[in-house]
Design an enzyme around this catalytic site. Structure first.
Site, PDB file in Angstrom:
ATOM      1  N   LYS A   1       0.818  -1.217   0.000  1.00 38.39           N
ATOM      2  CA  LYS A   1       0.000   0.000   0.000  1.00 38.39           C
ATOM      3  C   LYS A   1       0.847   1.261   0.000  1.00 38.39           C
ATOM      4  CE  LYS A   1      -4.455  -1.618   1.064  1.00 38.39           C
ATOM      5  NZ  LYS A   1      -5.686  -1.619   1.848  1.00 38.39           N
TER       6      LYS A   1
ATOM      7  N   LYS B   1      -9.764  -2.590  -4.496  1.00 37.49           N
ATOM      8  CA  LYS B   1     -10.579  -1.379  -4.477  1.00 37.49           C
ATOM      9  C   LYS B   1      -9.715  -0.171  -4.765  1.00 37.49           C
ATOM     10  CE  LYS B   1     -13.487  -2.958  -0.783  1.00 37.49           C
ATOM     11  NZ  LYS B   1     -12.575  -2.922   0.367  1.00 37.49           N
TER      12      LYS B   1
ATOM     13  N   LYS C   1      -3.406  -8.317  -7.687  1.00 45.06           N
ATOM     14  CA  LYS C   1      -4.776  -8.646  -7.287  1.00 45.06           C
ATOM     15  C   LYS C   1      -5.746  -7.517  -7.623  1.00 45.06           C
ATOM     16  CE  LYS C   1      -5.793  -7.108  -2.586  1.00 45.06           C
ATOM     17  NZ  LYS C   1      -7.226  -6.803  -2.709  1.00 45.06           N
TER      18      LYS C   1
HETATM   19  P1  ATP Z   1      -8.273  -2.329  -0.384  1.00 45.11           P
HETATM   20  O1  ATP Z   1      -7.597  -2.191  -1.717  1.00 45.11           O
HETATM   21  O2  ATP Z   1      -8.862  -1.058   0.132  1.00 45.11           O
HETATM   22  O3  ATP Z   1      -7.436  -3.081   0.628  1.00 45.11           O
HETATM   23  P2  ATP Z   1      -9.592  -4.747  -1.039  1.00 45.11           P
HETATM   24  O4  ATP Z   1     -10.116  -4.848  -2.412  1.00 45.11           O
HETATM   25  O5  ATP Z   1      -8.309  -5.448  -0.752  1.00 45.11           O
HETATM   26  O6  ATP Z   1      -9.528  -3.216  -0.675  1.00 45.11           O
HETATM   27  P3  ATP Z   1     -10.615  -5.485   1.547  1.00 45.11           P
HETATM   28  O7  ATP Z   1     -11.742  -4.773   2.179  1.00 45.11           O
HETATM   29  O8  ATP Z   1      -9.223  -5.194   2.006  1.00 45.11           O
HETATM   30  O9  ATP Z   1     -10.703  -5.257  -0.030  1.00 45.11           O
HETATM   31  O10 ATP Z   1     -10.862  -7.039   1.649  1.00 45.11           O
HETATM   32  C1  ATP Z   1     -12.165  -7.593   1.832  1.00 45.11           C
HETATM   33  C2  ATP Z   1     -12.149  -9.084   1.549  1.00 45.11           C
HETATM   34  O11 ATP Z   1     -12.007  -9.315   0.145  1.00 45.11           O
HETATM   35  C3  ATP Z   1     -10.977  -9.836   2.210  1.00 45.11           C
HETATM   36  O12 ATP Z   1     -11.460 -11.096   2.639  1.00 45.11           O
HETATM   37  C4  ATP Z   1     -10.000 -10.013   1.076  1.00 45.11           C
HETATM   38  O13 ATP Z   1      -9.185 -11.143   1.266  1.00 45.11           O
HETATM   39  C5  ATP Z   1     -10.937 -10.196  -0.100  1.00 45.11           C
HETATM   40  N1  ATP Z   1     -10.295  -9.796  -1.339  1.00 45.11           N
HETATM   41  C6  ATP Z   1      -9.826  -8.565  -1.648  1.00 45.11           C
HETATM   42  N2  ATP Z   1      -9.318  -8.551  -2.871  1.00 45.11           N
HETATM   43  C7  ATP Z   1      -9.475  -9.802  -3.380  1.00 45.11           C
HETATM   44  C8  ATP Z   1      -9.158 -10.422  -4.639  1.00 45.11           C
HETATM   45  N3  ATP Z   1      -8.584  -9.745  -5.606  1.00 45.11           N
HETATM   46  N4  ATP Z   1      -9.472 -11.716  -4.803  1.00 45.11           N
HETATM   47  C9  ATP Z   1     -10.069 -12.417  -3.807  1.00 45.11           C
HETATM   48  N5  ATP Z   1     -10.403 -11.901  -2.607  1.00 45.11           N
HETATM   49  C10 ATP Z   1     -10.115 -10.607  -2.394  1.00 45.11           C
HETATM   50 MG    MG Z   2      -7.286  -5.208   1.129  1.00 41.85          MG
END
Ligand code: ATP
Ligand code: MG
Length: 330
Positions: A112, A196, A193
């Site tokens: 990050k 968001k 990955k």
């Molecule tokens: P940020 O980028 O703000 O960290 P994020 O997309 O990683 O957002 P989180 O809120 O951190 O989302 O994670 C929420 C859930 O979604 C967690 O269980 C995480 O493991 C899962 N997750 C996030 N990104 C992925 C992905 N690309 N594939 C599968 N699971 C995911």
């Molecule tokens: Mg995350």
């Protein structure tokens, strides 16, 4: 009944396909067999400095998406992290058990900050707050995406360390990560990955997005210069990602898809993936929008969840405070 726990950050105007496939689908399934605690991680979201008004809106939309995806607030405890102040209380105790070097090895912090987020202390101690989220409910299983495996390992280490030092107090949680499909990759950059906080919007499928745009993004997904449709993450990350998405949503095993697409082109695969995604997302989107139309009802559901969560969380914090030698509040 064993307990299941999971959370998501309100860091975007919508959850994305990775959140859905990697976590939400499993969270919903586990409600059948587990006492489920599911929350919106608004305290975690503060680590990336959101605008206050935006954070409020995103917290509600994330809650609405949990419900739209099948989290049942009558059966599961659905709440907002900041409403249960015990999470931050346990975090402090756990932080005194975490090594500085140990925290420094967490890769999400590096990812990050590399993406341009300020290296604030909250982002650094993020995994300790997450350990608290998990351990405070005596969680047995934690359905999360593959990207959270390392954080979960830290939670397990901290629980075991606490127990060793102060006697059996905390449950050591098990990760619950779906194999092949656990990690959905960015469509434009299939070695990273889907996130968001992705660099570009083109590689990200938001669950509230217009179906036509979703189909277009999938048609433009990066693949490779071969023609063969085969699951091979090393050499064919883009194609493998499309197969993962298809399989997770259609229920057809990846190996069966490989056979079915023998002799077909990437265009065929992309068209089918787009159809499968749009079919899954359309009803989800409609349910989310109708829940968002009544924010007062949503807030009521969340208040009810917070009250139920706080009962369990308070008992754990009392137990922990007592074990470490803090004087009881009379
Ligand atoms: P940020 O980028 O703000 O960290 P994020 O997309 O990683 O957002 P989180 O809120 O951190 O989302 O994670 C929420 C859930 O979604 C967690 O269980 C995480 O493991 C899962 N997750 C996030 N990104 C992925 C992905 N690309 N594939 C599968 N699971 C995911
Ligand atoms: Mg995350």
């Amino acid at each position: 009944k064993p307990r299941s726990l999971s959370g998501m950050q309100p860091t975007s105007d919508s959850l994305h396909l990775g959140n859905y496939i990697g976590a939400l689908v499993e969270m919903v399934k586990l409600q059948e067999t587990h006492d489920a605690f599911y929350f919106i991680a608004d305290l975690h979201a503060l680590t990336v400095a959101p605008e206050p008004e935006v954070l409020r809106e995103r917290t509600r939309v994330t809650a609405a998406q949990f419900i739209a995806g099948g989290v049942d607030p009558a059966r599961s405890v659905l709440f907002v992290q900041s409403h249960v102040h015990q999470h931050t209380e346990l975090t402090w105790v756990l932080s005194t058990l975490t090594g500085f070097g140990e925290a420094g090895r967490m890769t999400q912090f590096k990812d990050k900050t590399a993406k341009g987020h300020s290296a604030n202390v909250g982002l650094f101690t993020y995994p300790i707050l997450m350990a608290s989220d998990i351990l405070i409910y005596d969680s047995d299983v934690v359905p999360v995406g593959e990207d959270q495996r390392q954080h979960l390992e830290l939670s397990r280490d901290l629980a075991a360390r606490f127990n060793q030092r102060f006697g059996d107090t905390l449950v050591v949680p098990e990760p619950h990560i779906m194999k092949e499909t656990a990690k959905i990759q960015d469509l434009q950059e299939p070695t990273a990955k889907m996130s968001k906080s992705a660099a570009t919007d083109a590689g990200l499928i938001n669950l509230l997005e217009d179906p036509k745009r979703i189909a277009k993004k999938i048609r433009s997904a990066v693949t490779d210069t071969e023609r063969e449709i085969r699951f091979d993450v090393e050499n064919k990350p883009g194609v493998s990602n499309l197969l993962s998405i298809h399989s997770a949503l259609s229920g057809v095993p990846v190996s069966a898809l490989e056979t079915a697409y023998e002799g077909k082109g990437y265009g065929d695969l992309k068209k089918d993936v787009a159809d499968v995604v749009v079919a899954a997302i359309t009803p989800f989107r409609e349910r989310t929008l109708s829940l968002m139309a009544d924010p007062a009802e949503l807030d009521r559901i969340l208040a009810d969840g917070a009250a139920r969560a706080a009962e369990v969380a308070e008992a754990t914090v009392r137990r922990v405070y007592d074990r470490v030698g803090l004087l009881p509040r009379l």
